[in-house]
Scaffold this active site. Structure first.
Site, PDB file in Angstrom:
ATOM      1  N   HIS A 130      -0.795  46.581 115.192  1.00  0.00           N
ATOM      2  CA  HIS A 130      -1.747  46.548 114.079  1.00  0.00           C
ATOM      3  C   HIS A 130      -2.217  47.970 113.784  1.00  0.00           C
ATOM      4  CE1 HIS A 130      -4.831  45.298 111.420  1.00  0.00           C
ATOM      5  NE2 HIS A 130      -5.750  44.904 112.270  1.00  0.00           N
ATOM      6  N   HIS A 142     -18.204  48.209 110.913  1.00  0.00           N
ATOM      7  CA  HIS A 142     -18.205  48.130 109.442  1.00  0.00           C
ATOM      8  C   HIS A 142     -19.000  46.932 108.915  1.00  0.00           C
ATOM      9  CE1 HIS A 142     -14.780  45.368 109.789  1.00  0.00           C
ATOM     10  NE2 HIS A 142     -13.977  46.313 110.223  1.00  0.00           N
ATOM     11  N   ASP A 184      -9.119  50.887 114.701  1.00  0.00           N
ATOM     12  CA  ASP A 184      -9.668  50.578 116.029  1.00  0.00           C
ATOM     13  C   ASP A 184      -8.551  50.370 117.048  1.00  0.00           C
ATOM     14  OD1 ASP A 184      -9.242  48.342 114.350  1.00  0.00           O
ATOM     15  OD2 ASP A 184     -10.517  47.041 115.539  1.00  0.00           O
ATOM     16  N   HIS A 207      -9.239  42.544 121.172  1.00  0.00           N
ATOM     17  CA  HIS A 207     -10.676  42.697 121.433  1.00  0.00           C
ATOM     18  C   HIS A 207     -11.128  41.601 122.397  1.00  0.00           C
ATOM     19  CE1 HIS A 207     -11.423  45.483 118.087  1.00  0.00           C
ATOM     20  NE2 HIS A 207     -10.780  44.656 117.287  1.00  0.00           N
ATOM     21  N   GLU A 210      -4.865  48.930 111.905  1.00  0.00           N
ATOM     22  CA  GLU A 210      -6.288  49.217 111.705  1.00  0.00           C
ATOM     23  C   GLU A 210      -6.722  50.236 112.766  1.00  0.00           C
ATOM     24  OE1 GLU A 210      -8.829  45.780 111.151  1.00  0.00           O
ATOM     25  OE2 GLU A 210     -10.416  47.064 110.327  1.00  0.00           O
ATOM     26  N   ASP A 218      -5.439  40.926 116.792  1.00  0.00           N
ATOM     27  CA  ASP A 218      -6.796  40.470 116.447  1.00  0.00           C
ATOM     28  C   ASP A 218      -6.971  38.961 116.651  1.00  0.00           C
ATOM     29  OD1 ASP A 218      -7.974  42.881 115.758  1.00  0.00           O
ATOM     30  OD2 ASP A 218      -7.546  42.693 113.631  1.00  0.00           O
ATOM     31  N   HIS A 264      -4.137  40.423 110.842  1.00  0.00           N
ATOM     32  CA  HIS A 264      -5.283  40.625 109.986  1.00  0.00           C
ATOM     33  C   HIS A 264      -4.994  41.480 108.749  1.00  0.00           C
ATOM     34  CE1 HIS A 264      -9.363  43.026 109.886  1.00  0.00           C
ATOM     35  NE2 HIS A 264      -9.410  42.044 109.022  1.00  0.00           N
ATOM     36  N   TYR A 298     -16.641  36.130 115.540  1.00  0.00           N
ATOM     37  CA  TYR A 298     -15.531  37.016 115.163  1.00  0.00           C
ATOM     38  C   TYR A 298     -14.701  36.367 114.058  1.00  0.00           C
ATOM     39  CZ  TYR A 298     -11.439  40.041 115.935  1.00  0.00           C
ATOM     40  OH  TYR A 298     -10.407  40.931 115.780  1.00  0.00           O
TER      41      TYR A 298
HETATM   42 FE1  FEO Z   1      -7.973  44.297 112.365  1.00  0.00          FE
HETATM   43 FE2  FEO Z   1      -9.431  44.916 115.444  1.00  0.00          FE
HETATM   44  O1  FEO Z   1      -8.591  45.291 113.841  1.00  0.00           O
END
Ligand code: FEO
Length: 396
Positions: free
Chosen positions: A79, A25, A83, A224, A81, A165, A146, A193
């Protein structure tokens, strides 16, 4: 090394590496990324997070190398989100008896994204625990780090924090741990990041870090990138600095140009700012990547931002930069706007307004010129550069 990897006794990294993703994104993921998920095998079996849905089969294959996915008892959703959560429907299809563990906002998010009206979701809050046999996991809600739903999961007996995150990096590598990649590359990706995902959440980070610091951990497993087993103190120290956008003696001259007039001004500002001990950088927006620019902004002391006037407006590249900068809310910066114009003007003033809305303290009115900077204007540019350098020298 591929997955699964046993990161602690009976705890496995089962996520996937996305070597080829280059756009997240708008974030340029030049080293790809990973979507980390973790399987804890105890009397009960718990999966911590999932992966991007197009990798759901790979996730289930990785799990199947250790246990039958149908035997998963808990899906801990740190989380919402996508991903990390968008393979939830696939996991729940494979393990229909599993209970999802999430915060109240996480439950709401999962239901909105995926329906899942027949899923059993247990809502947890900070301090709640889950016994899965020899381990008792505990949860710490980290709202807005996040998203509102975010939480981290802690296994005290493993000294392991599933940090979501927090401490993440978009960094695909053959290694699994932080000591398996060059340190400078690791920290550069962690900084990038933070700058592009977390910078606007500095106040939240400052509230969240003490909760993390009081935990007895020797490993942090983010959602990640590389798992931290060696460099946790460096990440904590860096996050403390980054939460304040701690300024350094660095002056960024960020601009774009039409007929080289604004570029001449930019180069004169750079010349004025250039001296030993000050890191002065010239950054032309049309040839630099916003993700990399924002990484430089994080610890800069000063920004001079320039745009000529185009159609009574600023250049599109500069507008995109200003919008991105404003959303990321850097703190502790000074700055100034500059730019050339032909007749009506207004571009530099708009940049100045953008800097003001971002919270950047401007050291002067916008510096402008008509058509082309003359010798006096260039001297004024050099003086601006010198003033910015004078002011950031205190950060040495
Ligand atoms: Fe806030 Fe990697 O997602």
């Amino acid at each position: 090394m591929g997955n699964p990897v046993e990161i602690k006794k009976n705890i496995y990294s089962v996520g996937v590496k996305d070597w080829n993703v280059r756009d997240f994104h708008g974030y340029t993921t030049s080293r790809g990324s990973t979507y980390n998920a973790y399987l804890i095998v105890d009397e009960k079996i718990a999966l911590v997070d999932t992966v991007k849905n197009r990798f759901s089969s790979r996730l289930l294959e990785n799990i199947a190398k250790i246990v039958d996915p149908a035997k998963i008892d808990y899906l801990i959703s740190n989380h919402t989100e996508p991903d990390h959560s968008s393979s939830t429907p696939h996991v729940m299809a494979a393990a229909p008896g599993a209970t999802i563990i999430a915060t109240a906002a996480g439950k709401s998010g999962l239901e909105k994204y995926y329906g899942g009206s027949d899923w059993k979701i247990n809502v947890v809050k900070t301090g709640d625990t889950l016994n899965i046999g020899s381990r008792t996991l505990s949860f710490v809600a980290t709202p807005m780090a996040h998203w509102p739903d975010s939480m981290v999961t802690y296994s005290p007996s493993d000294k392991l924090l599933f940090s979501m995150d927090i401490f993440g990096q978009h960094f695909a590598s053959s290694g699994c741990f932080d000591d398996e990649v060059p340190y400078d590359e690791l920290m550069r990706e962690a900084k990038k990041y933070y700058a592009n995902i977390i910078m606007h959440l500095g106040k939240v980070v400052k509230k969240t870090l003490p909760a993390v610091e009081q935990l007895d951990i020797d490993m942090a497993a983010p959602a990640h990138g590389l798992i931290l087993r060696k460099h946790i103190p460096d990440f904590v120290a860096s996050y403390k600095d980054w939460a304040d956008c701690k300024p350094t003696p660095k002056v960024l001259v960020i601009y774009d140009t039409m007929w080289m007039s604004t570029e001449q001004m930019a180069k004169a500002i750079l010349e004025g700012a250039t001296r030993p001990g000050v890191d002065a950088k010239l950054i032309k927006l049309s040839v630099n990547d916003l993700t990399e620019i924002m990484t430089e902004v994080l610890d800069a002391g000063a920004l001079a931002v320039g745009s000529p006037t185009l159609n009574n407006n600023i250049l599109p590249t500069c507008a995109a930069f200003c919008a991105y900068l404003r959303g990321l809310k850097p703190t502790n910066k000074i700055g100034a706007a500059f730019g050339s114009h032909g007749w009506a003007g207004g571009g530099a003033k708009q940049v100045d307004e953008e800097l003001e809305k971002t919270g950047i303290a401007r050291v002067r009115e916008p510096l402008t010129c008509v058509y082309k900077p003359d010798a006096a204007t260039l001297e004024e540019c050099r003086k601006l550069g010198a003033e910015l350098a004078d002011k950031v020298e205190q950060y040495k």
